[in-house]
Design an enzyme around this catalytic site. Sequence first.
Site, PDB file in Angstrom:
ATOM      1  N   ILE A  11       0.854  -1.206   0.000  1.00  9.45           N
ATOM      2  CA  ILE A  11       0.000   0.000   0.000  1.00  9.45           C
ATOM      3  C   ILE A  11       0.885   1.250   0.000  1.00  9.45           C
ATOM      4  CG2 ILE A  11      -1.941   1.174   1.128  1.00  9.45           C
ATOM      5  CD1 ILE A  11      -2.540  -1.546   2.516  1.00  9.45           C
ATOM      6  N   ASP A  30      12.312   2.639   4.646  1.00  9.69           N
ATOM      7  CA  ASP A  30      11.919   1.222   4.607  1.00  9.69           C
ATOM      8  C   ASP A  30      13.148   0.396   4.985  1.00  9.69           C
ATOM      9  OD1 ASP A  30       9.381  -0.218   2.768  1.00  9.69           O
ATOM     10  OD2 ASP A  30      11.026  -1.462   3.533  1.00  9.69           O
ATOM     11  N   PHE A  80       3.189   3.381   7.450  1.00  9.97           N
ATOM     12  CA  PHE A  80       2.790   2.037   7.027  1.00  9.97           C
ATOM     13  C   PHE A  80       3.668   0.959   7.666  1.00  9.97           C
ATOM     14  CE2 PHE A  80       1.638   4.586   3.242  1.00  9.97           C
ATOM     15  CZ  PHE A  80       0.327   4.194   3.062  1.00  9.97           C
ATOM     16  N   LYS A  84       3.057  -7.804   8.874  1.00  6.03           N
ATOM     17  CA  LYS A  84       1.608  -7.969   8.686  1.00  6.03           C
ATOM     18  C   LYS A  84       1.121  -9.404   8.497  1.00  6.03           C
ATOM     19  CE  LYS A  84       1.784  -7.379   3.739  1.00  6.03           C
ATOM     20  NZ  LYS A  84       1.258  -6.798   2.531  1.00  6.03           N
ATOM     21  N   SER A 125      -6.539  -1.289  10.395  1.00 10.86           N
ATOM     22  CA  SER A 125      -7.176  -2.390   9.672  1.00 10.86           C
ATOM     23  C   SER A 125      -8.574  -2.652  10.212  1.00 10.86           C
ATOM     24  CB  SER A 125      -6.305  -3.632   9.861  1.00 10.86           C
ATOM     25  OG  SER A 125      -6.998  -4.782   9.487  1.00 10.86           O
ATOM     26  N   TYR A 150      -0.751  -9.552  15.588  1.00 13.87           N
ATOM     27  CA  TYR A 150      -0.762  -8.537  14.519  1.00 13.87           C
ATOM     28  C   TYR A 150      -1.951  -7.589  14.712  1.00 13.87           C
ATOM     29  CZ  TYR A 150      -2.368  -6.485  10.209  1.00 13.87           C
ATOM     30  OH  TYR A 150      -2.879  -5.591   9.300  1.00 13.87           O
ATOM     31  N   LYS A 154      -2.342  -3.283  15.811  1.00 11.05           N
ATOM     32  CA  LYS A 154      -3.116  -2.207  15.175  1.00 11.05           C
ATOM     33  C   LYS A 154      -3.984  -1.499  16.219  1.00 11.05           C
ATOM     34  CE  LYS A 154      -1.458  -2.517  11.109  1.00 11.05           C
ATOM     35  NZ  LYS A 154      -0.535  -1.476  10.656  1.00 11.05           N
ATOM     36  N   PHE A 179     -10.120  -2.208   4.595  1.00 14.34           N
ATOM     37  CA  PHE A 179     -10.736  -3.523   4.425  1.00 14.34           C
ATOM     38  C   PHE A 179      -9.738  -4.367   3.596  1.00 14.34           C
ATOM     39  CE2 PHE A 179     -14.690  -3.545   6.764  1.00 14.34           C
ATOM     40  CZ  PHE A 179     -14.557  -2.309   7.348  1.00 14.34           C
ATOM     41  N   ASN A 200      -3.095 -14.306   1.680  1.00 12.65           N
ATOM     42  CA  ASN A 200      -4.306 -13.600   1.269  1.00 12.65           C
ATOM     43  C   ASN A 200      -4.891 -14.219   0.003  1.00 12.65           C
ATOM     44  OD1 ASN A 200      -2.504 -10.969   2.523  1.00 12.65           O
ATOM     45  ND2 ASN A 200      -4.500 -11.445   3.340  1.00 12.65           N
TER      46      ASN A 200
HETATM   47  C1  UD1 Z   1      -6.394 -11.148   6.540  1.00 17.08           C
HETATM   48  C2  UD1 Z   1      -6.095 -11.150   8.006  1.00 17.08           C
HETATM   49  C3  UD1 Z   1      -6.289  -9.728   8.538  1.00 17.08           C
HETATM   50  C4  UD1 Z   1      -5.370  -8.771   7.793  1.00 17.08           C
HETATM   51  C5  UD1 Z   1      -5.613  -8.887   6.289  1.00 17.08           C
HETATM   52  C6  UD1 Z   1      -4.544  -8.095   5.568  1.00 17.08           C
HETATM   53  C7  UD1 Z   1      -6.544 -13.380   8.862  1.00 17.08           C
HETATM   54  C8  UD1 Z   1      -7.474 -14.213   9.686  1.00 17.08           C
HETATM   55  N1  UD1 Z   1      -6.933 -12.111   8.696  1.00 17.08           N
HETATM   56  O1  UD1 Z   1      -7.733 -10.732   6.360  1.00 17.08           O
HETATM   57  O2  UD1 Z   1      -6.004  -9.695   9.911  1.00 17.08           O
HETATM   58  O3  UD1 Z   1      -5.628  -7.451   8.215  1.00 17.08           O
HETATM   59  O4  UD1 Z   1      -5.530 -10.257   5.871  1.00 17.08           O
HETATM   60  O5  UD1 Z   1      -4.734  -8.146   4.200  1.00 17.08           O
HETATM   61  O6  UD1 Z   1      -5.539 -13.864   8.401  1.00 17.08           O
HETATM   62  N2  UD1 Z   1      -9.272 -17.454   1.766  1.00 17.08           N
HETATM   63  C9  UD1 Z   1      -9.425 -18.725   1.237  1.00 17.08           C
HETATM   64  N3  UD1 Z   1      -8.316 -19.385   0.795  1.00 17.08           N
HETATM   65  C10 UD1 Z   1      -7.066 -18.822   0.843  1.00 17.08           C
HETATM   66  C11 UD1 Z   1      -6.917 -17.511   1.374  1.00 17.08           C
HETATM   67  C12 UD1 Z   1      -8.038 -16.865   1.834  1.00 17.08           C
HETATM   68  O7  UD1 Z   1     -10.544 -19.251   1.185  1.00 17.08           O
HETATM   69  O8  UD1 Z   1      -6.098 -19.490   0.444  1.00 17.08           O
HETATM   70  C13 UD1 Z   1     -10.459 -16.727   2.240  1.00 17.08           C
HETATM   71  C14 UD1 Z   1     -10.425 -16.412   3.725  1.00 17.08           C
HETATM   72  O9  UD1 Z   1     -10.975 -17.434   4.474  1.00 17.08           O
HETATM   73  C15 UD1 Z   1     -11.264 -15.127   3.750  1.00 17.08           C
HETATM   74  C16 UD1 Z   1     -11.039 -14.482   2.390  1.00 17.08           C
HETATM   75  O10 UD1 Z   1     -10.510 -15.505   1.567  1.00 17.08           O
HETATM   76  O11 UD1 Z   1     -12.614 -15.467   3.849  1.00 17.08           O
HETATM   77  C17 UD1 Z   1     -10.056 -13.337   2.453  1.00 17.08           C
HETATM   78  O12 UD1 Z   1      -8.883 -13.787   3.099  1.00 17.08           O
HETATM   79  P1  UD1 Z   1      -7.577 -12.867   3.234  1.00 17.08           P
HETATM   80  O13 UD1 Z   1      -7.200 -12.352   1.905  1.00 17.08           O
HETATM   81  O14 UD1 Z   1      -6.574 -13.667   3.979  1.00 17.08           O
HETATM   82  O15 UD1 Z   1      -8.085 -11.620   4.069  1.00 17.08           O
HETATM   83  P2  UD1 Z   1      -8.742 -11.549   5.537  1.00 17.08           P
HETATM   84  O16 UD1 Z   1      -8.906 -12.884   6.134  1.00 17.08           O
HETATM   85  O17 UD1 Z   1      -9.968 -10.734   5.410  1.00 17.08           O
END
Ligand code: UD1
Length: 340
Positions: A11, A30, A80, A84, A125, A150, A154, A179, A200
Amino acid sequence: MILVTGGLGYIGSHTVVELLEEGFEVLVVDDLSNSSLDVLKGIERACGKRPLFECLSLSNRISVKTLFHKYLDIQGIIHFAASKAVGESVSKPLAYYDNNLTSLLFFLQEMEVHNLSIPLIFSSSCTVYGEPDTLPITEQAPIKKATSPYGNTKQIGEEIIWDTLKSNEKLSAIILRYFNPIGAHDSLEIGELPIGIPQNLVPFITQTAVGLRDKLIVFGDDYPTRDGTCIRDYIHVVDLAKAHLIALQRLMAHKNEDRYEVFNLGTGKGNSVLEVIKCFERVSGMKLNYGIGPRREGDVVAAYADVSKANELLKWNAILSLDDAMASAWEWEQKIRTNN
Ligand code: UD1
């Protein structure tokens, strides 16, 4: 000059481009722990301007002191710099508290030492809301006990800033609660660069599609949502970056209503994991290899933002769609794999 800590991160780098394009002089700090000097070159290629750069760790007090002695014309700070990875923070809590909080403490202390009355933008966050009681989530929603070190850094970061502002009337801050940022700059010179296996969703999707990962596992399809998978608010990182510029300008122009303001930054729309996969398949024209697995510990069922406060006060809203963000994430993934 605007100090951007962690300015070579995901970001951060997009925000640096927005600042440079607006004509600000930018100093990036950084420690390269989760980024590389290539990002600096990418920033320059994306906007034709280069920020000043200092490679140092803000959790080293001497480095922070030296920084504030060297640069006397800092007019604003966007912070930033932080580790994370949620899972890693559970196994290395002390490293997370140390890295994410001492950096904040050290530069707030230096701001006091130098008697600076400059605005601060803090990268927070939506994780602070935990499992929300109501949707969409407003800034008034209660802060829930963090489920990871983590997330806790925040929450504590926000509290440190709140307490510091109460004791120092010269300071003002805007807390931005993100978000789910996704996507890449339209120049394709900067984007997300996860180290190791992505945690993610979107980078995992694009790495699977490019052949780097075998299969995406959807973490649970038995949630009480429209298709059983979790719902999140996916926002294009460029829209998010633009909000930082607006927030900074609000404080610099003294247009803020309070010295401590909090804004949610999302699109206001929630999408399920399966909808995100369908979006990928639509924009790429490919079939994604995915399967359903167990729930991931710590995941909330659904989280999406009420963005009316940012709309009204910052006159900001997300412009780019999920398809735009996904298309750019996919183009970026293909570009970095072709180049490497
Ligand atoms: C995650 C973190 C959050 C952080 C954010 C930063 C967790 C529990 N939460 O958020 O604290 O601020 O990243 O970007 O780790 N998913 C799958 N398969 C995957 C990866 C993700 O199904 O391989 C799903 C997850 O269950 C979730 C959605 O995709 O429902 C988004 O996941 P993710 O991108 O990791 O974000 P957050 O969980 O919202």
